[in-house]
Design a protein around this motif. Structure first.
Motif, mmCIF file in Angstrom:
data_model
loop_
_atom_site.group_PDB
_atom_site.id
_atom_site.type_symbol
_atom_site.label_atom_id
_atom_site.label_comp_id
_atom_site.label_asym_id
_atom_site.label_seq_id
_atom_site.Cartn_x
_atom_site.Cartn_y
_atom_site.Cartn_z
ATOM 1 N N GLY A 5 0.800 -1.221 0.000
ATOM 2 C CA GLY A 5 0.000 0.000 0.000
ATOM 3 C C GLY A 5 0.834 1.273 0.000
ATOM 4 N N TYR A 6 2.170 1.123 0.083
ATOM 5 C CA TYR A 6 3.049 2.291 0.160
ATOM 6 C C TYR A 6 3.854 2.474 -1.122
ATOM 7 C CZ TYR A 6 2.493 2.278 5.268
ATOM 8 O OH TYR A 6 1.998 2.334 6.538
ATOM 9 N N VAL A 7 4.241 3.728 -1.322
ATOM 10 C CA VAL A 7 5.359 4.005 -2.205
ATOM 11 C C VAL A 7 6.530 4.279 -1.282
ATOM 12 C CG1 VAL A 7 6.344 5.673 -3.806
ATOM 13 C CG2 VAL A 7 3.996 4.913 -4.113
ATOM 14 N N LEU A 8 7.653 3.594 -1.490
ATOM 15 C CA LEU A 8 8.811 3.778 -0.626
ATOM 16 C C LEU A 8 9.681 4.897 -1.182
ATOM 17 C CD1 LEU A 8 9.902 0.025 -0.204
ATOM 18 C CD2 LEU A 8 8.143 1.281 1.054
ATOM 19 N N GLU A 9 10.183 5.747 -0.309
ATOM 20 C CA GLU A 9 11.222 6.688 -0.751
ATOM 21 C C GLU A 9 12.486 6.403 0.037
ATOM 22 O OE1 GLU A 9 10.512 10.982 -0.917
ATOM 23 O OE2 GLU A 9 12.698 11.275 -0.901
ATOM 24 N N TYR A 10 13.544 6.015 -0.689
ATOM 25 C CA TYR A 10 14.833 5.748 -0.048
ATOM 26 C C TYR A 10 15.600 7.055 0.008
ATOM 27 C CZ TYR A 10 13.440 1.069 -1.554
ATOM 28 O OH TYR A 10 12.738 -0.084 -1.783
ATOM 29 N N ARG A 11 16.111 7.386 1.181
ATOM 30 C CA ARG A 11 16.820 8.657 1.331
ATOM 31 C C ARG A 11 17.920 8.532 2.361
ATOM 32 N NH1 ARG A 11 12.956 12.312 4.410
ATOM 33 N NH2 ARG A 11 13.320 13.693 2.649
ATOM 34 N N GLY A 12 18.640 9.601 2.574
ATOM 35 C CA GLY A 12 19.732 9.590 3.539
ATOM 36 C C GLY A 12 21.085 9.531 2.858
ATOM 37 N N GLU A 13 22.121 9.742 3.669
ATOM 38 C CA GLU A 13 23.487 9.875 3.159
ATOM 39 C C GLU A 13 23.925 8.657 2.329
ATOM 40 O OE1 GLU A 13 26.302 10.402 6.335
ATOM 41 O OE2 GLU A 13 28.018 10.338 4.962
ATOM 42 N N ALA A 14 23.630 7.474 2.820
ATOM 43 C CA ALA A 14 24.107 6.263 2.125
ATOM 44 C C ALA A 14 23.443 6.117 0.762
ATOM 45 C CB ALA A 14 23.845 5.030 2.978
ATOM 46 N N ILE A 15 22.198 6.548 0.637
ATOM 47 C CA ILE A 15 21.489 6.460 -0.644
ATOM 48 C C ILE A 15 22.053 7.495 -1.619
ATOM 49 C CG2 ILE A 15 19.238 6.749 -1.770
ATOM 50 C CD1 ILE A 15 19.340 4.217 -0.068
ATOM 51 N N GLN A 16 22.281 8.707 -1.107
ATOM 52 C CA GLN A 16 22.809 9.761 -1.981
ATOM 53 C C GLN A 16 24.177 9.393 -2.529
ATOM 54 O OE1 GLN A 16 22.496 12.996 0.752
ATOM 55 N NE2 GLN A 16 20.372 13.431 0.185
ATOM 56 N N ALA A 17 24.919 8.595 -1.781
ATOM 57 C CA ALA A 17 26.269 8.235 -2.209
ATOM 58 C C ALA A 17 26.249 7.160 -3.310
ATOM 59 C CB ALA A 17 27.071 7.731 -1.014
ATOM 60 N N LEU A 18 25.107 6.554 -3.562
ATOM 61 C CA LEU A 18 25.044 5.441 -4.517
ATOM 62 C C LEU A 18 25.040 5.923 -5.963
ATOM 63 C CD1 LEU A 18 22.255 3.211 -2.885
ATOM 64 C CD2 LEU A 18 24.736 2.813 -2.814
ATOM 65 N N SER A 19 25.614 5.113 -6.848
ATOM 66 C CA SER A 19 25.548 5.371 -8.289
ATOM 67 C C SER A 19 24.129 5.102 -8.778
ATOM 68 C CB SER A 19 26.504 4.421 -9.017
ATOM 69 O OG SER A 19 25.997 3.096 -8.882
ATOM 70 N N MET A 20 23.832 5.484 -10.014
ATOM 71 C CA MET A 20 22.498 5.216 -10.565
ATOM 72 C C MET A 20 22.231 3.718 -10.657
ATOM 73 S SD MET A 20 21.043 7.980 -10.683
ATOM 74 C CE MET A 20 19.491 7.325 -11.233
ATOM 75 N N GLU A 21 23.244 2.958 -11.060
ATOM 76 C CA GLU A 21 23.074 1.504 -11.161
ATOM 77 C C GLU A 21 22.666 0.926 -9.809
ATOM 78 O OE1 GLU A 21 25.512 2.842 -13.078
ATOM 79 O OE2 GLU A 21 25.682 1.640 -14.923
#
Ligand code: SF4
Lengths: 475, 195
Positions: free
Chosen positions: A198-214
């Protein structure tokens, strides 16, 4: 009050809104493949309708296609019929198609991003649950059923009920050797396979921002495995950098206009999510599944759980059943589990970065003599890029099979299957009973763990190779 | 989708409760690529039994299915509805339907009429004794008549309206085609295309 990324994208696509009725949303991109589209085209034909926006629709052949001998007719009659039907439907309705043998062909969720078609702020649908992959760009992207495919073909819209939003914030930095795959497997184990329903997840935070697009695509890809229809990551410089110059990305002045809009999309500071989950990146380590759903995972450096560890009777029973199916003993060290097959590929981990990561580990090494390793690029372009870098030679010299692009052993609709009882370490996204072939046993892993496992023959991390080398060098 | 106002035809008594979608159409039929031609899959396991109701000549051409409670439970496959319609059924009468099946039926134009189980029993008797009894299902007045028998039935108001108007989901959306046109005109030009 501020709005979340998902709400902003939703609001910008409302064609019609009326109380007591679902919102009618405009769909920016409709991807189709051979398995879930034939009846939808049939429905159109019967009602005498056309595809409203062929220019926003794109077909590719992926689920059924063979990964060897692609110049010969497809041997399996059911696969051939489905692929032929897609080709005929696309020809009849004027839908562009990337067919087997075409340089653009590949898994539908690899094809969209690599051409630059998948962009921030878009609505993207496909008759395939892993459409959530495209959310990595800040698009609202989700899988739909066959009736809905027909609806989008005919109207380029979809009536939708509002969803709830969940923030998954990953603080800190991922330790060296810990990948996006380990992170998403950890998240699913934490919130459960139904936790995102029932949710749309939004991943956020420093570790996510550091990730490449892949890596972001790997994360969003598996949102559906947590029960969520979609996963999203706010667009940022990494996103723009990836898109710039790709053939379907905006050019010139359009590029500036688009980027200016994309910058408005991230969740406002005062927006409120319906649920929030916090993860500390520094606590993570390589993660692998031991059971028959993606939520049944543990750190690689631990042991197979015992049914007694689960308080909930449903989980306890699920553990018992999974152990029996997987042929595992409670308390067994994960790293002692021997595999027969290693599969590197799929829309989760079949992109160039994944192949590079595995090749780096396999370079100059040999796949264990009793292990079969298959490398299946996610698209022809990934395949060609890998060959330009000489990765194919690395894989072949190590003793792995270097295949053509497609879904392949991710779901075993083509001839690439596990045999009953056969055990795999797989970089795909589903370890359901029989998913990779009837009776097959799947452990979901990252590309790095897949490569190390291929070399050692038991579930291993790249670090285990180093310590093994040190030991042999010292003795 | 065709409009549904009144339908008259002979009926088939299916004395079974909890008829799930695997019984209506087994999984092996899901590999097909067409939306039609599923009539051979309808109740295919049961049809191997020569005494099964659809194998009895007097019930071969029925277009109204009268079934026991909890019809259509199980998986969400839309093929179950296609199979019933391809076979020639226009309406199913039961005292209770599974939700997803009912939703799918409404989408495709198959009427699911809910009546008291008592009335189902009476209908069964009537059509078993007189297989050529014409059963009329009138959606406008929400009544079912068969010989001397008659009952009102329940149907979701929204579904009823759509069936009466002959509107499927796509048809409904296309009523707002002006708004879609408008939206398209105002879409930013930098959005990508596939051609
Ligand atoms: S790679 Fe696997 S998960 Fe991805 S689209 Fe293909 S079958 Fe589905």
């Amino acid at each position: 009050m501020g709005r979340t990324l998902a709400q902003k994208v939703w609001d910008d696509h409302i064609v019609r809104s009326a109380t007591g009725e679902p919102d009618l949303l405009f769909i920016d991109l409709h991807l189709i493949h051979e398995v879930t589209s034939p009846q939808a085209f049939d429905g159109l034909r019967e009602a005498g309708r056309k595809v409203r926006r062929t220019d926003l629709t794109l077909a590719t052949e992926d689920h059924n296609v063979p990964t060897i001998d692609i110049d010969k007719p497809i041997a399996d009659p059911i696969s051939r019929i489905q692929v032929d039907a897609l080709r005929q439907n696309c020809a009849e309705f004027g839908v562009p198609i990337y067919s087997l043998g075409n340089e653009q062909q590949g898994i539908v969720h690899v094809v969209g991003p690599q051409t630059g078609l998948t962009q921030p702020g878009m609505t993207i649908v496909c008759g395939d649950s892993h459409t959530s992959t495209h959310g990595a760009f800040g698009a609202l992207a989700f899988g739909i059923g066959t009736s809905e495919v027909e609806h989008v073909l005919a109207t380029q819209t979809l009536p939708l009920k509002p969803f709830k939003t969940m923030a998954i914030t990953v603080n800190g930095k991922l330790p060296a050797g810990v990948t996006a795959k380990d992170l998403i497997l950890t998240i699913i184990a934490k919130i459960g396979t139904g936790g995102g329903q029932g949710y749309v997840l939004e991943y956020r935070g420093e570790a996510i921002q550091a990730l490449s697009m892949e890596a972001r695509m790997t994360i969003c890809n598996m949102s559906i495995e947590a029960g969520a229809r979609a996963g999203m990551i706010a667009p940022d410089e990494t996103t723009f950098e990836y898109l710039k110059g790709r053939e379907r990305a905006p050019m010139g002045a359009d590029w500036d206009t688009a980027v200016a809009y994309w910058r408005t999309l991230p969740t406002d500071p005062d927006a409120v999510f319906d649920r929030e989950v916090l993860i500390e990146a520094s606590e993570l380590s390589p993660f692998v599944t031991w059971g028959t759903n993606p939520g049944q995972g543990v750190p690689l450096n631990s042991t197979v759980p015992s049914p007694d560890q689960f308080a909930d009777p449903v989980d306890k029973l699920a553990c018992e059943k999974a152990l029996t199916y997987m042929g595992l003993e409670a308390g067994q060290r994960i790293k002692d589990i021997r595999v027969n097959t290693v599969f590197l590929g799929s829309c989760t981990n079949g992109r160039i970065e994944d192949l590079r990561a595995a090749a780096d580990i396999l370079r100059g090494q040999k796949v264990a003599s009793d292990v079969r390793m298959m490398v299946v690029p996610g698209s022809v372009r990934v395949r060609l890029a890998a060959m330009a870098e000489g990765l194919d030679k690395v894989f072949i010299q190590a003793g792995a099979e270097w295949r053509e692009a497609g879904c392949s052993m991710c779901l075993g609709m083509n001839p690439d299957k596990l045999t009953p009882g056969e055990r795999s370490a797989s970089t795909s996204n589903r370890n359901f009973e029989g998913r990779q072939g009837p009776g097959g046993r799947t452990h979901l892993v990252s590309p790095q763990v897949a490569a190390a496992t291929a070399i050692r023959g038991t579930l291993s991390s790249p670090e285990d190779l180093l310590s093994a080398n040190l030991v042999s060098a010292g003795s | 989708m065709d409009k549904f106002t009144v339908h008259t035809g002979t009926a088939v008594p299916l004395r079974a409760s909890n008829v799930d979608t695997d019984q209506i159409i087994p999984a092996e039929y899901l590999k097909r690529i067409t939306r039609h031609g599923f009539e051979d899959g309808l109740f295919s396991a049961w049809r191997k039994d020569e005494n099964f109701v659809l194998n009895q000549p007097q019930f071969k051409n029925g277009s109204v299915l009268v079934a026991g409670p909890d019809f259509g439970t199980g998986s969400s496959r839309e093929h179950a509805v296609w199979a019933l319609m391809d076979y020639g059924f226009k309406a199913v009468i039961s005292s209770r339907f599974a939700d997803i099946f009912r939703g799918n039926s409404g989408k495709q134009g198959l009427l699911t009429a809910v009546v008291e189980q008592d009335f189902v029993e009476q209908l069964w008797k009537e059509i078993e004794n007189h297989p050529d009894t014409e059963v009329t299902v009138d959606l406008e007045t929400r009544t079912i008549t068969a010989g001397a028998l008659s009952s009102t039935f329940e149907v979701d108001e929204y579904v009823r309206w759509r069936l009466l108007e002959g509107l499927d989901d796509v048809g409904l959306t296309l009523k707002h085609v002006d708004q879609i046109d408008n939206f398209e005109i105002n879409r930013p030009s930098y959005k990508p295309t596939t051609v």
